[in-house]
Design an enzyme around this catalytic site. Sequence first.
Site, PDB file in Angstrom:
ATOM      1  N   ARG A  50       0.819  -1.213   0.000  1.00 42.71           N
ATOM      2  CA  ARG A  50       0.000   0.000   0.000  1.00 42.71           C
ATOM      3  C   ARG A  50       0.851   1.261   0.000  1.00 42.71           C
ATOM      4  NH1 ARG A  50      -2.154   2.797   4.109  1.00 42.71           N
ATOM      5  NH2 ARG A  50      -1.844   1.164   5.666  1.00 42.71           N
ATOM      6  N   TYR A 103     -14.382  24.488  -5.194  1.00 40.29           N
ATOM      7  CA  TYR A 103     -15.014  23.289  -5.755  1.00 40.29           C
ATOM      8  C   TYR A 103     -16.093  22.787  -4.791  1.00 40.29           C
ATOM      9  CZ  TYR A 103     -14.830  18.329  -7.370  1.00 40.29           C
ATOM     10  OH  TYR A 103     -15.098  17.059  -7.819  1.00 40.29           O
ATOM     11  N   ASP A 176      -6.122  24.539  -4.561  1.00 46.98           N
ATOM     12  CA  ASP A 176      -6.559  23.577  -5.566  1.00 46.98           C
ATOM     13  C   ASP A 176      -6.055  24.106  -6.901  1.00 46.98           C
ATOM     14  OD1 ASP A 176      -7.852  22.042  -7.462  1.00 46.98           O
ATOM     15  OD2 ASP A 176      -9.747  21.951  -6.359  1.00 46.98           O
ATOM     16  N   LYS A 201      -8.073  14.958 -13.983  1.00 54.53           N
ATOM     17  CA  LYS A 201      -8.370  15.886 -15.071  1.00 54.53           C
ATOM     18  C   LYS A 201      -7.266  15.857 -16.133  1.00 54.53           C
ATOM     19  CE  LYS A 201     -12.052  17.493 -12.821  1.00 54.53           C
ATOM     20  NZ  LYS A 201     -12.108  16.767 -11.538  1.00 54.53           N
TER      21      LYS A 201
END
Length: 386
Positions: A50, A103, A176, A201
Amino acid sequence: MTEETRLIHSGLAQTPLARTVGPPIQRGSTVLLPNAAALYDHGAHVTYGRQGLAAQNALTDALAELEHAQSVTLYPSGLAALTGAMLAVLAAGDEVLVVDTIYKPTRRFCDTVLKRFGVKVRYYPPSLDAQALMAVCGPATRLILLESPGSLSFEFQDVPAIATAARARGMLTLIDNTWAAGLLFKPLDHGVDISVQALTKYVGGHSDVFMGSVAVSAPGLIQALDDGVLNLGWAVSPDDAYQMLRGLRTLAVRMARHDQSARQVADWLSRQPEVAQVLHPALPGAPGGDIWRRDFSGACGLFAFIFKPGAPMAPAAFLDRLEIFGLGFSWGGFESLAIDCDPQFPGRLNSGAYGGPMIRLHIGLEDPDDLIQDLAAGLAAWRAAG
């Protein structure tokens, strides 16, 4: 050994692995350590899959280069990166100041989870300069959340000035930076402490992989993010990391095309009689254009425009007439997209104060002349609707 045992332990990977242009994809949870002492030597060894193996490590190294950062942490989505970064640095009793144009899912997290855990949240308009923003900070203010340009409505903040003022007062700043994709604007170079982007994105670029990243350089923040990921159990798959790294390789080339096409479409829209305003920073006189020209090396394919007042059903008529533009959320892929922004504005301090219906466009990699023809058909449908 019996055949059953031999089957389990045969067919081990060759050492060393053949060198390819991309990193090996290691699908593994268990990591075999060289000796007993290494089992709990977490500082010197990866002890569990992980934590990330070859593909994840290659991606974080490349993103650190992109962001001019000392360390990058990966999360399974852009929202997870934003929320994970906040959880890593905030505690009960702290206050976070959040730009009003943030956002919307980030706002939802602030209004629910953070408040439930005793973190105070206040929103400020993106028009506040550094001095005015510092004036509204309180003794408990620990973090200032920025997004420039703002989500949907594309307001630009003076990020370097705010970051400098916040650091002088011992407060952290988090931005962001998804619109710039770590390529067009380098937050850490401008004094921001934490740079977050939704790799989903533009870095992914093909609308098929979820991931987020957090880039920092301060040792204390590196440790806080590492601890947060360890304690909350975040992880990304090696296959997704490989695909994200593959997207990163062509980011600069794709972004240049998005930018060029979007400017052409935005310029055309600005000359249409149905359009009141186009919110693209490269247009003459655009709000925030001076900040954009000073701090950014270019623009992406995402911008918005505002219709003149019309019939209530006209925006839907416009969207439903489009054929090349898809109607869908997210952006940054090769395809062009459009959405109606107005349903997302309730809850903002300045909700609906834009003078007309707002449409957000993502300009993909199609021929911009084809996109303009599609938009022209949509505008005809808008006129027909009244």
